[in-house]
Design an enzyme around this catalytic site. Sequence first.
Site, PDB file in Angstrom:
ATOM      1  N   ARG A  64     -13.548  -5.086  71.640  1.00  7.44           N
ATOM      2  CA  ARG A  64     -13.715  -5.421  72.997  1.00  7.44           C
ATOM      3  C   ARG A  64     -14.640  -5.586  73.359  1.00  7.44           C
ATOM      4  NH1 ARG A  64      -7.875  -3.130  75.288  1.00  7.44           N
ATOM      5  NH2 ARG A  64      -9.393  -1.526  74.607  1.00  7.44           N
ATOM      6  N   ASP A 201      -5.556  13.348  58.840  1.00  7.87           N
ATOM      7  CA  ASP A 201      -5.908  14.332  59.811  1.00  7.87           C
ATOM      8  C   ASP A 201      -6.906  15.202  59.269  1.00  7.87           C
ATOM      9  OD1 ASP A 201      -5.364  17.078  60.220  1.00  7.87           O
ATOM     10  OD2 ASP A 201      -3.080  16.355  60.208  1.00  7.87           O
ATOM     11  N   HIS A 202      -7.576  14.858  60.143  1.00  2.00           N
ATOM     12  CA  HIS A 202      -9.252  15.415  59.770  1.00  2.00           C
ATOM     13  C   HIS A 202      -9.224  17.050  58.950  1.00  2.00           C
ATOM     14  CE1 HIS A 202     -10.372  17.088  63.497  1.00  2.00           C
ATOM     15  NE2 HIS A 202     -11.290  17.937  63.459  1.00  2.00           N
ATOM     16  N   LYS A 206     -11.684  19.015  55.588  1.00  2.24           N
ATOM     17  CA  LYS A 206     -12.283  20.209  54.910  1.00  2.24           C
ATOM     18  C   LYS A 206     -12.040  21.038  54.383  1.00  2.24           C
ATOM     19  CE  LYS A 206     -11.583  20.708  60.645  1.00  2.24           C
ATOM     20  NZ  LYS A 206     -12.911  21.325  61.417  1.00  2.24           N
ATOM     21  N   GLU A 240     -11.033  27.409  70.436  1.00  2.00           N
ATOM     22  CA  GLU A 240     -11.964  26.789  70.676  1.00  2.00           C
ATOM     23  C   GLU A 240     -12.519  27.124  72.086  1.00  2.00           C
ATOM     24  OE1 GLU A 240     -11.727  21.821  70.044  1.00  2.00           O
ATOM     25  OE2 GLU A 240      -9.847  22.212  70.317  1.00  2.00           O
ATOM     26  N   HIS A 264      -2.737  18.688  62.765  1.00  2.00           N
ATOM     27  CA  HIS A 264      -3.755  19.824  61.733  1.00  2.00           C
ATOM     28  C   HIS A 264      -3.265  21.452  61.846  1.00  2.00           C
ATOM     29  CE1 HIS A 264      -5.900  16.819  62.948  1.00  2.00           C
ATOM     30  NE2 HIS A 264      -6.717  17.651  64.376  1.00  2.00           N
ATOM     31  N   LYS A 365      -7.568  25.928  74.074  1.00  2.00           N
ATOM     32  CA  LYS A 365      -8.582  25.535  74.354  1.00  2.00           C
ATOM     33  C   LYS A 365      -8.850  26.419  75.064  1.00  2.00           C
ATOM     34  CE  LYS A 365      -8.457  20.889  73.111  1.00  2.00           C
ATOM     35  NZ  LYS A 365      -9.453  20.414  72.169  1.00  2.00           N
TER      36      LYS A 365
HETATM   37  C1  BG6 Z   1      -9.050  16.948  67.432  1.00  2.00           C
HETATM   38  C2  BG6 Z   1      -7.811  17.059  69.056  1.00  2.00           C
HETATM   39  O1  BG6 Z   1      -7.667  16.155  66.652  1.00  2.00           O
HETATM   40  O2  BG6 Z   1      -9.588  18.177  66.887  1.00  2.00           O
HETATM   41  C3  BG6 Z   1      -8.808  18.057  69.778  1.00  2.00           C
HETATM   42  O3  BG6 Z   1      -7.814  15.963  69.565  1.00  2.00           O
HETATM   43  C4  BG6 Z   1     -10.339  19.208  69.166  1.00  2.00           C
HETATM   44  O4  BG6 Z   1      -8.568  18.355  71.324  1.00  2.00           O
HETATM   45  C5  BG6 Z   1     -10.375  18.777  67.709  1.00  2.00           C
HETATM   46  O5  BG6 Z   1     -10.863  19.582  69.731  1.00  2.00           O
HETATM   47  C6  BG6 Z   1     -10.814  20.326  66.768  1.00  2.00           C
HETATM   48  O6  BG6 Z   1     -11.389  19.255  65.502  1.00  2.00           O
HETATM   49  P1  BG6 Z   1     -12.225  20.863  64.505  1.00  2.00           P
HETATM   50  O7  BG6 Z   1     -12.581  20.874  63.866  1.00  2.00           O
HETATM   51  O8  BG6 Z   1     -13.593  20.504  65.693  1.00  2.00           O
HETATM   52  O9  BG6 Z   1     -11.678  22.216  64.796  1.00  2.00           O
END
Ligand code: BG6
Length: 527
Positions: A64, A201-202, A206, A240, A264, A365
């Site tokens: 947008r 799902d990133h 990995k 984290e 995750h 966190k």
């Molecule tokens: C994301 C979360 O999916 O993954 C974040 O929304 C988090 O809150 C992040 O910080 C962590 O990803 P990675 O790859 O840095 O462990």
Amino acid sequence: MTCAIIRRNYSANINYRMKKTENQMLVIFGASGDLTARKLIPGLFNLYLAKQLPPNFVVLGASRSDLTDEAFRDRVVYKSPYLKEKLQKLGESEVKGFADKLFYMDLGKDYDTDYAPLRKRVESLKADHDTSGNIMYYLSTPPTLYETIAQNLSEAGMNTQNNGWKRLIVEKPFGYSLETARQLNKGLHKYFTEPQIYRIDHYLGKETVQNLLVTRFSNSIFEPLWNRNYIDHVEITNAESVGVEKRGGYYDKSGALRDMFQNHLLQIVSLVVMEPPIGDQPEEIRNEKVKALKSLRIMKDEQTLFDNTIRAQYVASEINGEKMNGYREEEGVDPNSTTETYAAIKFYADNWRWHGVPFYVRTAKRMPTKVTEVVIHFKAPHHQIFKDSGMQSKDNKLIIRIQPDEGILIKFGVKVPGQGFKVERANLDFYYSSLAETYVMEAYERLLLDAMQGDATLYARADEVEAAWEFVDPILDYWKNGKDVRMYGYAAGVWGPENADNLMNGFGFWRNPGENLADDPGYCVIC
Ligand code: BG6
């Protein structure tokens, strides 16, 4: 001990499977957002530099903001803070070669609009760049828009596959609860079939997460022990050091359980729990993962939920003289918020392999360090010969370090030289960094390439996502409505609330890992 031999046998390009990537176009909805600049474009740029993009390929960013093609290129390439270092090392023509593949289209005020102009632009880019009718749509917008965008694509005839495939990549969060995830699946299935949908799902992108499969199923020394007869308990930590940063608004409605655990961490759990698949085909692997998630014992009554779940929030503290905000003081967070920034859950998998083995999984966190690891704690030998060995509570462990200092560590007993049989714990370790010549792909880079090639192995299927929500929903419900629910506090920079070890009840303490894989656990402060 380090496995130096691997260094010699490794070939540089082992990460890129030599599959063909067909000509195509990538349309990114939400292209002016942070994810596009931070992850998607850098991922694509790496693919471009590695010559993995198809010959005819363009990206059309759609959102947008009122941007021209040039302004978009400036934002995500030329002036991108995420590419700054890389650009300094590259020649102008190399960078231009990539930037020229990027285009932008302003959708106006609303994503819910007639997509005829978008279609026109897609068609003209297709004709100019000969990208064929293959199109991947990437939804990087607020999730409330996913179904709307899918519907508008369908109404504009942009989802039909009679002239090239159409795929839809959907970002997390996928639903807010079991009910909303089901609705979303249903909504998307009206316009796209399941094989067309790629739920990202990133963590699955990995290398170290994928390596869980390889560790288990390409070695004969682990799998025979991978069961209730030899494993005492499984511990997974995702910590984290950062707080919620600028995402307070989003995070306050989500919390640690939705943000990290449901997706995750349960993905990692499914890879630890699953049975061996018949082969490496996407559906074979995904079938086993779904079975694994369905085997997790759902906690139903309040007492079980009280005994097996802990939530907490970080509170203000001072670290090395620097004041750290408490969660409730963060920007965008309700000052009376009861959203958890720490979640620790104990649970069981009800199946033949794992009967009676507890799983301890936590995510948080503002911990002392950033680390994700899986620890398999093995049982003590059935019969202790070396009674005065000093080995009590020094169990064998297999530590799979997802990040950082990626690698694998086995802890095992060795004899201390000298008289008698005193036993000490030694490390047998492997580090990804020792693979000096190997380029490890970024998660998004890998996942984008997979989707471009139509490989959904590392994407979550509809039933997988629903099975994960099925397990998480009662916990969320209890935390919201339960009678005796507590919200503990922990000072920013420590390993969570003091009573988190109580969850371990008879199984020792959480392994509070250091930044380096071989560091022995301990407490430290955020630097
Ligand atoms: C994301 C979360 O999916 O993954 C974040 O929304 C988090 O809150 C992040 O910080 C962590 O990803 P990675 O790859 O840095 O462990």
